[in-house]
Design an enzyme around this catalytic site. Structure first.
Site, mmCIF file in Angstrom:
data_model
loop_
_atom_site.group_PDB
_atom_site.id
_atom_site.type_symbol
_atom_site.label_atom_id
_atom_site.label_comp_id
_atom_site.label_asym_id
_atom_site.label_seq_id
_atom_site.Cartn_x
_atom_site.Cartn_y
_atom_site.Cartn_z
ATOM 1 N N ASP A 238 -74.647 -39.440 -6.195
ATOM 2 C CA ASP A 238 -73.535 -39.247 -7.417
ATOM 3 C C ASP A 238 -74.213 -38.255 -8.277
ATOM 4 O O ASP A 238 -73.308 -37.760 -9.194
ATOM 5 C CB ASP A 238 -73.863 -40.709 -8.103
ATOM 6 C CG ASP A 238 -73.087 -42.246 -7.206
ATOM 7 O OD1 ASP A 238 -72.681 -42.529 -6.821
ATOM 8 O OD2 ASP A 238 -74.262 -43.143 -7.998
ATOM 9 N N MET B 205 -66.744 -42.122 -4.124
ATOM 10 C CA MET B 205 -67.853 -43.357 -5.281
ATOM 11 C C MET B 205 -68.490 -41.916 -6.009
ATOM 12 O O MET B 205 -68.130 -40.801 -6.788
ATOM 13 C CB MET B 205 -69.320 -43.193 -4.035
ATOM 14 C CG MET B 205 -69.446 -44.581 -3.496
ATOM 15 S SD MET B 205 -70.825 -44.452 -2.322
ATOM 16 C CE MET B 205 -70.152 -46.028 -1.777
HETATM 17 O O1 F6P Z 1 -75.490 -45.142 -6.183
HETATM 18 C C1 F6P Z 1 -75.226 -44.092 -4.943
HETATM 19 C C2 F6P Z 1 -74.416 -45.297 -4.413
HETATM 20 O O2 F6P Z 1 -73.382 -45.043 -3.688
HETATM 21 C C3 F6P Z 1 -72.759 -45.308 -5.816
HETATM 22 O O3 F6P Z 1 -72.067 -44.522 -5.779
HETATM 23 C C4 F6P Z 1 -72.559 -46.110 -5.353
HETATM 24 O O4 F6P Z 1 -71.328 -47.139 -6.591
HETATM 25 C C5 F6P Z 1 -73.200 -47.609 -4.807
HETATM 26 O O5 F6P Z 1 -74.531 -47.064 -4.553
HETATM 27 C C6 F6P Z 1 -72.980 -49.027 -3.867
HETATM 28 O O6 F6P Z 1 -74.370 -49.212 -4.457
HETATM 29 P P1 F6P Z 1 -75.123 -49.729 -2.528
HETATM 30 O O7 F6P Z 1 -75.113 -49.564 -1.632
HETATM 31 O O8 F6P Z 1 -75.565 -51.201 -3.590
HETATM 32 O O9 F6P Z 1 -73.272 -50.951 -2.433
#
Ligand code: F6P
Length: 344
Positions: free
Chosen positions: A127, A169
């Site tokens: 991010d 994302m």
């Molecule tokens: O923070 C990194 C990220 O890939 C975000 O862009 C996204 O919202 C989130 O992690 C998704 O995370 P998880 O692995 O908990 O689904």
């Protein structure tokens, strides 16, 4: 010197390159040893670990994911969590931990540091929302994948004269979206920092498609929000760690475009493809620089810091400063560089 290393939070291309660099520099230059804990703090709390040496790290540089596994488990979720971390430090005679993580994981590292457990942070997230560093490793790979997706959507959109919505994302920031949109030549890019006006979006698309055959690509950051009172947001779930599961705003925007102006609209949610697979050369190098710097910081006793990139140099910033603020998209960049290419 003996350090524990762990990868925490969502995975990110380049994690293995950091691990490899920590091990290589510690073993070869500082004459120390590295212990890798599995699945972030879970491995520390449950004494699940492996010794890491140069041989173990062979071949991992281009591999996505993390050989150590990851999780969102943090010591402060348990009443005796910090004591169990201290036990691990004593048991393995550790000087401290190198924590490779994003905002949440670095916040826990700061709390531990304040509670007497020595930590060095390495900024990790696709991010790119950690304010104290100009770049996190993994971001370049995510932008590369997302802009490649925009390229691919162009041709199918043109073939069908469609609007294509691409959701990417980024959590509460639009760094991936704005760069992928710019690099891919998107028609519009919606980011959380600038609430969007669905009326204006539909007017711009209707004008663009009026009487002519046109394809449009709308890049939507997963955290994009409509201007207040204009539209409803999707309901987001929260996982067991209190982490909101974003996703779905792309579909909401696409539905509105079809409903309001009748243009055939399709949605692609890029999802974990942005996070998986091999890191770009840029990310491998940045991750290696961070890993080397983290090993050096541990050897120098510079605990309580995060390694950061500033003006193309790796520097130390106090963990407290590192977790102080989320870095949002620079609006001069969004308005001055990206917006002139938007349909209007
Ligand atoms: O923070 C990194 C990220 O890939 C975000 O862009 C996204 O919202 C989130 O992690 C998704 O995370 P998880 O692995 O908990 O689904």
């Amino acid at each position: 010197m003996r350090v524990g290393v762990l990868t925490s939070g969502g995975d990110c291309p380049g994690l293995n390159a950091v691990i490899r660099a920590v091990v290589r520099k510690t073993e070869r230059v500082h004459g120390g040893a590295v212990i890798g804990f599995h699945d972030a703090w879970r491995g520390v709390l449950e004494d699940d670990w492996e010794p890491l040496d140069i041989a173990r790290c062979r071949g991992i540089l281009p591999r996505g994911g993390t050989i150590l596994g990851t999780s969102r488990v943090q010591p402060y979720q348990f009443d005796d969590g910090v004591d169990r971390v201290r036990d691990a430090v004593d048991r393995h005679r550790l000087d401290g931990f190198i924590v490779i993580g994003g905002n949440g994981s670095l916040g826990a590292a700061l709390d531990l540091q304040r509670d007497g457990v020595r930590c060095i942070g390495v900024p990790k997230t696709i991010d790119n929302d950690i304010d104290a560093t100009e770049l996190c490793f993994g971001f370049d790979t995510a932008v590369h994948v997302a802009s490649g997706a925009v390229d691919r959507l162009h041709t199918t959109a043109e073939a069908h004269d469609r609007v294509m919505v691409l959701e990417v994302m980024g959590r509460d920031t639009g760094h991936i979206a704005v760069r992928a949109g710019l690099a891919g030549g998107a028609t519009l890019t919606l980011i959380p920092e600038v609430p969007f006006d669905i009326d204006k979006i539909c007017e711009a698309l209707a004008r663009r498609h009026a009487g002519a055959s046109f394809a449009s690509i709308v890049v939507v950051a997963e955290g994009a929000v409509p201007a207040e009172g204009t539209m409803d947001l999707p309901e987001y779930e929260t996982d067991q760690f209190g982490h909101q599961r974003l996703g779905g705003i792309g579909q909401v925007v696409a539905n509105e475009i079809e409903r309001r102006i009748g243009l055939e609209t399709r949605v692609t949610t890029l999802g974990y493809i942005q996070r998986g697979g091999t890191p770009t050369a840029f990310d491998r190098i940045l991750a290696t620089r961070y890993g080397v710097a983290a090993a050096d910081a541990a050897a120098a006793g510079a605990w309580g810091n995060m390694v950061a990139l500033r003006a193309d140099r790796i520097v130390h910033v106090p963990l407290a400063e590192a977790v102080d603020r989320v870095k949002t998209v620079d609006l001069d960049f969004y308005d001055g560089v990206a917006r002139p290419f938007f349909a209007s």
